[in-house]
Design an enzyme around this catalytic site. Structure first.
Site, PDB file in Angstrom:
ATOM      1  N   ASP A  30       0.841  -1.185   0.000  1.00 52.85           N
ATOM      2  CA  ASP A  30       0.000   0.000   0.000  1.00 52.85           C
ATOM      3  C   ASP A  30       0.887   1.249   0.000  1.00 52.85           C
ATOM      4  OD1 ASP A  30      -2.705   1.199   0.348  1.00 52.85           O
ATOM      5  OD2 ASP A  30      -1.839   1.902   2.223  1.00 52.85           O
ATOM      6  N   GLU A  45       1.648   0.254  -5.009  1.00 49.42           N
ATOM      7  CA  GLU A  45       1.228   1.557  -5.521  1.00 49.42           C
ATOM      8  C   GLU A  45       2.449   2.478  -5.547  1.00 49.42           C
ATOM      9  OE1 GLU A  45      -3.273   2.274  -4.076  1.00 49.42           O
ATOM     10  OE2 GLU A  45      -1.829   2.119  -2.444  1.00 49.42           O
TER      11      GLU A  45
END
Length: 701
Positions: free
Chosen positions: A397, A426
């Site tokens: 994340d 990400e």
């Protein structure tokens, strides 16, 4: 009322923060400990704050006092814990921390260099801990302490407070206390001995799933006591009331290779004693080594959350599915009250030059992954989930907040496994106080070639830019952004088509929908309000088809294959089951589209041409076809066969000249439910229907 305080901010710098501006004309401050006075080189005033520079360097363990007029202040360490000198002296990277269980004794260790006292409370009995080198406190207690509850009482900066072990492997309900576990007793039968076929990055097709969403619906066919739980995803042959498959069997039938779970690690804002009363995606991390208790059938049973999490992973492995864990190593929930901040204030988080905590994540804090003991924690957590839970990959994340050195260390650790471990994240560029070249962002992808990135360029070109809800993309905007498609179907790695994002196509995670933001269907409701539902379904099919037939790693959000909706909720992280649960009745109503996605997945798996791993081979095999705008087409040239893919993002029939003469067979079309070859084309032209995605094949003879 806030008291005046004194802080050691560097090896020779003390900052004193007064509640009122003192008389600066009085005698200079005195700084000393029991052994000596410290010479002051300079003082600098800024209203209620004075910065004192000492002539000599001091250590954070010095018991220093400041005397000013009639004021007496203990000097506590603060900014010094973020200095190079501190890192070097207290680097305990090679020390085992946490509870090391044994049948006859258990050893406990915690890293707390600035603590002045530490007590282990084990089953409500206090045990004095002893400070060893590098800031580590330890104690060994004889006896068998399986299922014993424990925490630490630490005195830090003059305050005594309870701290849960950051390395705890078990927790009581709602993370009140740590639990000592004999982990051998938590393994399901066959968990360590069962073998399953490894899945390479080239073959990966990811299905993103939330444990609770998967089975919480009453129409899931899952046993009532298992709905929304780990065990709900261990049940096989479940169906909805109409007889259509659900749960694990459905996911297995769909054909994806990896299931990526939203966070399974213990998180906040879900009441584990009353789980039906709250809901959370899981991006509020608390205890990184412990599975979330609200997914267990009984959070008060000290073993169940561990055992049932393993049972779920084991069930997926037995179905030939790999498991990816979504991990949140960029921030913690409520950093001021976190175990990290309690055990060593100011160390575990990143700070701006003005002394404020960095908040690039938008959660109030950024973990300082570049610091040695933070990196140690992350690496040991990755190692633990690989070995203890046998996961097959990690999704990071907000990976752009994590430093490159940490990500490369994670990659090195994962490369030691005897099975492929998929790493993706990400790679957004976020304003955290690291140099650009230190961030694990897409801009640094050339330095992270073994790690894959979510490709937001793919997402935005296909359906419209994320932050403009009325913007339309290629499939829902009559071919908008068509100029970007050659690079996107090439895994954003081919310099023939302009600036590339990645060094190799497997770095590109291609997606049009995920847990964040609107589902694809809900986005079309906003961006194409006058379009009929039937045409929106066709657009949806084109978007998912492009995702599955482009070079790179396809990523599908659970329910995307049956037009999942969240009733327009853009950020449903706390929105509850009614919004988030998979609608298994809709799965039945839209079975025709589910079968279309299954055929696409099977077709991708059957041909190496959709799994090209390097740019050199791509230049040889992938060719863009000159088609009437806005139809987009590309040719994949194989050794034994050629494949052509055409996408028509309009409602008009369009005639297209084939790239070569020969016997072309239409193998796939979202306008046909036939599994075998649809038709044979001997003419030099083909007609592509409105909103059609068609794949044609020609054997080389």
């Amino acid at each position: 009322m806030k008291k005046s305080c004194a802080w050691l901010d560097d090896t020779n710098k003390i900052r004193v923060e007064f509640t009122e501006i003192p008389d600066q004309t009085t005698i200079n401050p005195v700084i000393k400990n029991k052994q000596r006075n410290f010479e002051i080189e300079s003082t600098e005033w800024n209203e209620k704050v004075v910065t004192i520079i000492l002539k000599q360097s001091v250590d954070c363990e010095e018991d220093m006092m400041l005397y000013w007029q009639d004021m007496e202040l203990q000097i506590h360490p603060r900014g010094i814990v973020r200095t190079v000198a501190f890192e070097k002296k207290y680097d305990a990277s090679d020390t085992k921390l946490g509870a090391q269980y044994g049948r006859r004794k258990t050893s406990f260790s915690i890293w707390a260099p600035t603590a002045t006292n530490m007590v282990l409370v084990l089953n409500e009995k206090a045990h004095i801990m002893y400070k060893e080198t590098k800031g580590v406190w330890t104690v060994t207690v004889r006896g068998n302490y399986h299922l014993a509850r424990y925490y630490f009482l630490a005195t830090v900066n003059g305050e005594k407070q309870k701290i849960n072990d950051p390395y705890a492997k078990g927790m009581t309900a709602n993370s009140e206390e740590g639990v000592v576990l004999d982990l051998r007793r938590t393994d399901p039968e066959g968990f360590r001995t069962h073998t399953y076929a490894p899945v390479s990055k080239a073959d990966a097709i990811i299905y993103e799933l939330h444990v609770r969403d998967a089975t919480s619906s009453v129409e899931s066919g899952i046993s009532k006591s298992h709905r929304g739980k780990f065990l709900g995803l261990t049940e096989l042959n479940t169906t909805n009331p109409a007889g259509y498959s659900t749960g694990l069997s459905y996911i297995s039938e769909l054909g994806c290779t990896h299931v990526q779970f939203l966070p399974l690690q213990d998180f906040a804002r879900a009441d584990e004693l009353n789980p039906s009363e709250s809901y959370n995606w899981g991006y509020d991390p608390l205890q990184y080594f412990v599975p979330e208790g609200s997914f267990a059938t009984d959070a008060t049973d000290l073993v169940l959350r561990v055992k049932e999490c393993k049972e779920m992973i084991h069930a997926f492995h037995k179905e030939g599915l790999s498991v990816i864990l979504d991990v949140v190593f960029n921030h913690v929930y409520d950093f001021e009250n976190s175990n990290f901040e309690k055990v060593l204030p100011g160390y575990f988080f990143r700070y701006q030059t003005d002394g404020t905590v960095s908040d690039a994540t938008g959660t109030g804090n950024d973990l300082a992954t570049e610091r040695r003991m933070v990196r140690k924690f992350i690496l040991e957590c990755v190692d633990y989930w690989l070995k203890e839970y046998r996961v097959d990959g990690f999704r990071f994340d907000l990976m752009g907040v994590i430093d490159i050195q940490t990500m490369l260390a994670i990659q090195d650790r994962c490369n030691q496994e005897d099975r492929p471990i998929l790493l993706l994240g990400e790679g957004w560029e976020l304003d955290t106080p690291l140099l650009p070249e230190q961030k694990s962002s897409m801009a640094q992808s050339d330095h992270l070639q073994g790690i894959s990135f979510f490709n937001d360029s793919f997402r935005d070109a296909i359906k419209g830019t994320l932050f403009d809800q009325l913007n339309t993309g290629y499939v829902n905007g009559n071919g908008a952004y068509i100029e970007k498609l050659p690079q996107l179907v090439a895994g954003s790695s081919d310099e023939r088509f302009g600036d590339r994002l990645f060094s190799n196509p497997f770095q590109s995670v291609n997606y049009v929908e995920c847990h964040d933001n609107h589902t694809l269907w809900d986005r079309f409701v906003l961006s194409n309000p006058t379009t009929s539902d039937k045409d929106k379904q066709y657009m949806h099919q084109l978007a998912t088809g492009l995702t599955l037939l482009s070079q790179g790693i396809p990523f599908i959000h659970a329910g995307q294959e049956f037009f999942r909706t969240k009733n327009g909720d853009e950020n449903s992280y706390l929105s509850g089951d009614q919004i988030n649960q998979l609608d298994w009745s809709q799965r039945g109503r839209e079975d025709q589209n589910v079968q279309w996605i299954r055929r696409l997945i099977q077709f991708r798996k059957a041909s190496h041409l959709f799994q090209i791993g390097n740019v050199v081979e791509m230049e040889h095999r992938l060719h863009i076809i000159h088609s009437p705008n806005p139809v987009f087409g590309f040719l994949l040239a194989g050794a034994d066969e050629d494949l052509v893919v055409f996408i028509n993002p309009t409602n008009d029939e369009i005639q297209i000249e084939m790239p070569a003469l020969g016997r072309w067979e239409k193998s796939l079309s979202n306008h046909s439910q036939v599994v075998t070859e649809i038709s044979c084309l001997l003419d030099s032209c083909v007609v592509i229907q409105g909103y059609e995605l068609a794949v044609l094949k020609k054997e080389r003879r």
